[in-house]
Design a protein around this motif. Structure first.
Motif, mmCIF file in Angstrom:
data_model
loop_
_atom_site.group_PDB
_atom_site.id
_atom_site.type_symbol
_atom_site.label_atom_id
_atom_site.label_comp_id
_atom_site.label_asym_id
_atom_site.label_seq_id
_atom_site.Cartn_x
_atom_site.Cartn_y
_atom_site.Cartn_z
ATOM 1 N N ARG A 30 2.055 6.095 3.090
ATOM 2 C CA ARG A 30 2.159 6.283 1.649
ATOM 3 C C ARG A 30 3.490 5.741 1.135
ATOM 4 O O ARG A 30 4.086 6.267 0.210
ATOM 5 C CB ARG A 30 1.980 7.767 1.300
ATOM 6 N N LEU A 92 -3.871 7.611 -12.774
ATOM 7 C CA LEU A 92 -4.663 6.940 -11.747
ATOM 8 C C LEU A 92 -4.436 7.649 -10.417
ATOM 9 O O LEU A 92 -3.294 7.805 -9.969
ATOM 10 C CB LEU A 92 -4.262 5.463 -11.630
ATOM 11 N N GLN A 93 -5.529 8.055 -9.789
ATOM 12 C CA GLN A 93 -5.480 8.707 -8.486
ATOM 13 C C GLN A 93 -5.917 7.696 -7.429
ATOM 14 O O GLN A 93 -6.991 7.093 -7.548
ATOM 15 C CB GLN A 93 -6.397 9.939 -8.459
ATOM 16 N N THR A 94 -5.080 7.479 -6.402
ATOM 17 C CA THR A 94 -5.391 6.499 -5.366
ATOM 18 C C THR A 94 -5.145 7.105 -3.986
ATOM 19 O O THR A 94 -4.768 8.280 -3.869
ATOM 20 C CB THR A 94 -4.503 5.241 -5.510
ATOM 21 N N GLU A 95 -5.297 6.297 -2.955
ATOM 22 C CA GLU A 95 -5.019 6.763 -1.594
ATOM 23 C C GLU A 95 -3.549 7.134 -1.415
ATOM 24 O O GLU A 95 -3.184 7.835 -0.465
ATOM 25 C CB GLU A 95 -5.428 5.704 -0.563
ATOM 26 N N ASN A 96 -2.692 6.661 -2.338
ATOM 27 C CA ASN A 96 -1.276 7.003 -2.287
ATOM 28 C C ASN A 96 -0.917 8.187 -3.174
ATOM 29 O O ASN A 96 0.263 8.478 -3.377
ATOM 30 C CB ASN A 96 -0.426 5.787 -2.678
ATOM 31 N N GLN A 187 -6.876 0.652 1.162
ATOM 32 C CA GLN A 187 -5.488 0.236 0.988
ATOM 33 C C GLN A 187 -5.288 -0.518 -0.321
ATOM 34 O O GLN A 187 -4.339 -1.286 -0.465
ATOM 35 C CB GLN A 187 -5.030 -0.656 2.154
ATOM 36 N N ASP A 188 -6.147 -0.279 -1.271
ATOM 37 C CA ASP A 188 -6.086 -1.013 -2.532
ATOM 38 C C ASP A 188 -4.736 -0.820 -3.220
ATOM 39 O O ASP A 188 -4.108 -1.783 -3.664
ATOM 40 C CB ASP A 188 -7.225 -0.547 -3.439
ATOM 41 N N ASP A 189 -4.263 0.420 -3.303
ATOM 42 C CA ASP A 189 -3.001 0.670 -3.996
ATOM 43 C C ASP A 189 -1.818 0.090 -3.232
ATOM 44 O O ASP A 189 -0.867 -0.410 -3.843
ATOM 45 C CB ASP A 189 -2.805 2.170 -4.212
ATOM 46 N N TRP A 192 -1.631 -3.559 -4.055
ATOM 47 C CA TRP A 192 -0.984 -3.770 -5.345
ATOM 48 C C TRP A 192 0.520 -3.551 -5.236
ATOM 49 O O TRP A 192 1.317 -4.280 -5.846
ATOM 50 C CB TRP A 192 -1.595 -2.847 -6.406
ATOM 51 N N ARG A 233 -10.058 -0.197 -10.893
ATOM 52 C CA ARG A 233 -9.290 0.683 -11.781
ATOM 53 C C ARG A 233 -7.845 0.217 -11.957
ATOM 54 O O ARG A 233 -7.188 0.598 -12.929
ATOM 55 C CB ARG A 233 -9.319 2.109 -11.231
ATOM 56 N N HIS A 234 -7.327 -0.601 -11.040
ATOM 57 C CA HIS A 234 -5.933 -1.020 -11.161
ATOM 58 C C HIS A 234 -5.728 -2.052 -12.265
ATOM 59 O O HIS A 234 -4.652 -2.100 -12.868
ATOM 60 C CB HIS A 234 -5.440 -1.607 -9.829
#
Length: 448
Positions: A30, A92-96, A187-189, A192, A233-234
């Motif tokens: 993270r 925005l809620q992500t894996e991080n 791992q999208d976030d 980015w 969403r990003h």
């Protein structure tokens, strides 16, 4: 000398190159989680880039509205009187974890003027960033253009962006032709995060104009009858774009004027996969109708003349080409096929259609592309520099090490006349893929 000898000896062993992971951080890390400090700061032009710009940034969810401060840049550390602008924010809620993205529009500015701005986090501020507004139509302009970045942004793409800025330190506008990240796989976030890290100080200090590519979308309900393309969403939260796009693709299409240049950004994925090609063509026709700057560039991710085998962008090409010809567009900047190629329109020298790639993912050229485009390249990371000075637009494509690969000039005559001239002096030789398959064993790619 010893180091060189060891390098040659190591190369003589002939070990197969290993495929690198897509991000520098390990799966599950993270490292790119939002914090109290504002990050992912990127500036974009207003519709009239001489009088405004917009800024997007990220933080943890804030207790109060986020604020941007802006003032005339000066030589003293005392910034003097600042103007405070309240931002619009979206979670925005992500894996991080949880994050909040903020957009602020900065208008009412003076042309060709250097401003200083900073953005707010949770009990913290960013550094003061400098941003110069566009000048007048008669001033010179330098633009950087990057094809797909997409993969290994921090590891491989960052050097291309740095080399581009070192080659053209006077650049005021940066265009990205889509597929900024690869997306997906949990791992999208982080991808980015590494795109923003690769862009470094360029992103908050220059007018950044991105196009959405197919990798900015994802497949919802994949492998079911309900499968469809959905914008990730990003994209809507990561950039503060002009908001003047086509109704069918408002968040991914837009246009702006920068001095004597009009830039129009289209969404090829929406056109091809969501059936909006005709509507986007109609919108483009309206944007280009009437009085406008002398130079025109259209940006779209998918190339109208594909460079890779088994690509079919016919619908996009059939809808757009008549509009591009009718309005005498100068350049169409594209990506998607992870190679380099340039060609003229079938009806004349202009528009020039250019597809390029800044990232390390490298495909192979089709025989059709080799037969109809000059020059072409495989296995080459590139950036492009466009310089507009009065009646001349000069284009250069340069490799990741700064070597000249392609160049031409367009000179405006009286009325709407244009004269196109190839520039061959100083170009390096054509580059082709030297290996039979990629590190992962794929024969349709040169590199991963």
């Amino acid at each position: 000398m010893l180091l060189a000898a060891l390098w040659v000896a190591a190369g003589a062993v002939g070990a197969a190159p290993a495929a690198e992971p897509n991000t520098q951080v390990p799966v599950g890390s993270r490292h790119y989680a939002a914090t109290a400090m504002p990050d992912r700061i990127v500036a974009s032009p207003a519709q009239d880039a001489a009088t405004g710009f917009a800024v997007s940034w990220r933080s943890v969810p804030l207790d109060a509205a986020a604020v941007l401060e802006v003032t005339l840049a000066g030589d003293s550390p005392d910034m003097g009187q600042v103007r405070r602008i309240t931002a619009r924010s979206q979670a925005l809620q992500t894996e991080n974890g949880a994050a909040q993205f903020h957009h602020a529009d900065v208008g009412g500015l003076q042309p060709d003027t250097l401003y200083a701005y900073r953005v707010q986090g949770q009990g913290s501020w960013s550094a003061w960033n400098h941003f110069r507004t566009a000048g007048t139509a008669d001033q010179s302009l330098t633009v950087l253009y990057f094809g797909d970045t997409q993969n290994k942004n921090l590891s491989h793409v960052s050097r291309v962006i740095r080399q581009g800025w070192q080659t053209a330190p006077d650049a005021r506008l940066a265009v990205f032709a889509g597929d900024l990240v690869s997306g997906g796989d949990g791992q999208d976030d982080s991808e980015w995060g590494e795109w923003f890290a690769a862009g470094g100080w360029l992103l908050p200090g220059m007018a950044v104009a991105p196009a959405a590519g197919n990798h900015e979308y994802f497949e919802e309900f994949e492998d079911t009858p309900q499968e469809r393309r959905v914008l990730g969403r990003h994209w809507p939260v990561s950039f503060a774009l002009p908001g003047n796009g086509a109704g069918v693709a408002r968040s991914t299409t837009y246009w702006f004027d920068y001095q004597d240049l009009r830039v129009v950004v289209l969404d090829g994925t929406s056109a091809l996969d969501l059936g909006t090609a005709a509507q986007q063509a109609q919108w483009l026709d309206g944007v280009l109708t009437g009085e406008r700057p002398h130079w025109t560039i259209v940006v779209v991710h998918q190339p109208l003349y594909p460079l890779r085998a088994e690509r079919d962008n016919t619908v996009l090409a059939e809808q757009l080409r008549p509009v591009l010809r009718r309005h005498r567009v100068d350049l169409v900047l594209q990506g998607h096929d992870h190679t380099y190629g340039r060609r003229a329109d079938e009806a004349g020298d202009l528009p020039q259609y250019i597809s390029s790639v800044a990232g390390p993912k490298q495909y192979r050229l089709s025989e059709q592309a080799r037969a109809t485009m000059r020059p072409v390249a495989e296995d080459t990371q590139l950036f492009q520099v466009l310089r507009i000075e009065g009646r001349t637009l000069r284009y250069e494509a340069r490799t990741a090490t700064g070597r000249l690969y392609d160049a031409f000039e367009i000179r405006r005559g009286r009325g709407e006349a244009r004269r196109f001239t190839e520039v061959t002096k100083g170009r390096i030789a054509q580059r082709d893929c030297p290996r039979p398959h990629s590190p992962k064993g794929r024969d349709d790619r040169c590199w991963e």
